[in-house]
Motif scaffolding. Structure first.
Motif, short mmCIF file in Angstrom:
data_model
loop_
_atom_site.label_atom_id
_atom_site.label_comp_id
_atom_site.label_asym_id
_atom_site.label_seq_id
_atom_site.Cartn_x
_atom_site.Cartn_y
_atom_site.Cartn_z
N ALA A 1 0.85 -1.19 0.00
CA ALA A 1 0.00 0.00 0.00
C ALA A 1 0.89 1.23 0.00
CB ALA A 1 -0.91 0.02 1.22
N TYR A 2 0.38 2.32 -0.57
CA TYR A 2 1.07 3.60 -0.47
C TYR A 2 0.06 4.72 -0.63
CZ TYR A 2 0.80 4.15 -5.56
OH TYR A 2 0.34 4.27 -6.84
N VAL A 3 0.42 5.89 -0.13
CA VAL A 3 -0.41 7.07 -0.32
C VAL A 3 0.46 8.32 -0.24
CG1 VAL A 3 -1.07 7.30 2.12
CG2 VAL A 3 -2.57 8.23 0.35
N ASN A 4 0.13 9.31 -1.04
CA ASN A 4 0.70 10.64 -0.99
C ASN A 4 -0.48 11.57 -0.81
OD1 ASN A 4 1.31 13.31 -2.02
ND2 ASN A 4 3.20 12.48 -2.86
N PHE A 5 -0.53 12.32 0.31
CA PHE A 5 -1.68 13.20 0.54
C PHE A 5 -1.25 14.54 1.10
CE2 PHE A 5 -1.34 10.96 4.60
CZ PHE A 5 -1.65 11.92 5.55
N ASN A 6 -2.14 15.53 0.95
CA ASN A 6 -1.92 16.89 1.41
C ASN A 6 -2.42 17.02 2.84
OD1 ASN A 6 -1.87 19.62 1.90
ND2 ASN A 6 -2.94 20.21 0.05
N SER B 1 -7.89 15.12 -1.18
CA SER B 1 -6.51 15.54 -0.93
C SER B 1 -5.51 14.41 -1.17
CB SER B 1 -6.37 16.08 0.49
OG SER B 1 -6.53 15.04 1.41
N ILE B 2 -6.01 13.21 -1.49
CA ILE B 2 -5.11 12.11 -1.84
C ILE B 2 -4.61 12.36 -3.25
CG2 ILE B 2 -4.94 9.64 -2.29
CD1 ILE B 2 -7.05 9.19 -0.14
N ARG B 3 -3.30 12.54 -3.37
CA ARG B 3 -2.71 12.80 -4.69
C ARG B 3 -2.51 11.51 -5.47
NH1 ARG B 3 0.72 16.12 -1.22
NH2 ARG B 3 0.09 18.28 -1.45
N SER B 4 -2.08 10.48 -4.78
CA SER B 4 -1.82 9.19 -5.41
C SER B 4 -1.91 8.13 -4.33
CB SER B 4 -0.43 9.20 -6.06
OG SER B 4 -0.16 7.96 -6.67
N SER B 5 -2.44 6.94 -4.70
CA SER B 5 -2.54 5.89 -3.69
C SER B 5 -2.73 4.53 -4.34
CB SER B 5 -3.70 6.17 -2.74
OG SER B 5 -4.94 6.00 -3.41
N TYR C 1 2.41 14.25 2.95
CA TYR C 1 2.67 13.03 3.71
C TYR C 1 2.77 11.89 2.71
CZ TYR C 1 1.28 15.40 8.01
OH TYR C 1 1.20 16.25 9.08
N CYS C 2 3.82 11.08 2.85
CA CYS C 2 4.00 9.91 1.99
C CYS C 2 4.12 8.69 2.91
CB CYS C 2 5.26 10.04 1.14
SG CYS C 2 5.21 11.43 0.01
N VAL C 3 3.30 7.69 2.64
CA VAL C 3 3.28 6.48 3.47
C VAL C 3 3.39 5.28 2.54
CG1 VAL C 3 1.93 5.13 5.13
CG2 VAL C 3 1.73 7.63 5.11
#
Length: 134
Positions: free
Chosen positions: A34-39, A48-52, A127-129
């Motif tokens: 899993a991954y997510v890039n959000f504002n 606000s999720i840019r990519s996931s 934030y990048c997870v």
């Protein structure tokens, strides 16, 4: 050397992803689960999720505190979480220190603190997870 060109790679089971091995059969890597890039500035919602990947939503739990919900829960909470943050306020804002807590099979809590030792939580621009698991 050969090059493999395919549109998709499918696992042999529904519970695991393909594993990358060398020619001797030794595991060399796995795909991210899993991954997510959000504002993190302002009100956080799904927009606000840019990519996931494998993320259904981000919940804003207050300043500097978010919950990332997985689309497909993990079998347990024994997974690896990598968190990074950025801020575009280099000269005037606070820098942040990210960490994760409250790992559960269905979500993880992310928090970011002021790195100046105040103990105050801070919101960041990005934030990048990323998550890895068996």
């Amino acid at each position: 050397m050969s090059t493999l060109n395919v549109a998709s790679i499918q696992s042999l089971t529904t519970t695991s992803l393909p594993i990358i091995k060398n020619s001797s059969g030794v595991e060399k890597g796995q795909f991210v689960k899993a991954y997510v890039n959000f504002n993190g500035q302002g009100t956080v919602d799904n927009d606000s999720i840019r990519s996931s990947f494998n993320v259904t939503s981000i919940t804003d739990n207050g300043v500097g505190t978010y919950t990332v919900d997985w689309a497909t829960a993990f079998p347990n909470a024994n997974y690896v979480v990598q968190v990074s943050i950025t801020s575009f306020q280099f000269n005037s804002g606070t820098h942040g220190v990210p960490y994760f807590s409250n790992i559960a099979s269905g979500n993880v809590k992310i928090e970011s603190f002021d790195d100046r030792g105040s103990g105050n939580k801070v919101d960041k621009d990005t934030y990048c997870v990323a998550v890895f698991s068996d």
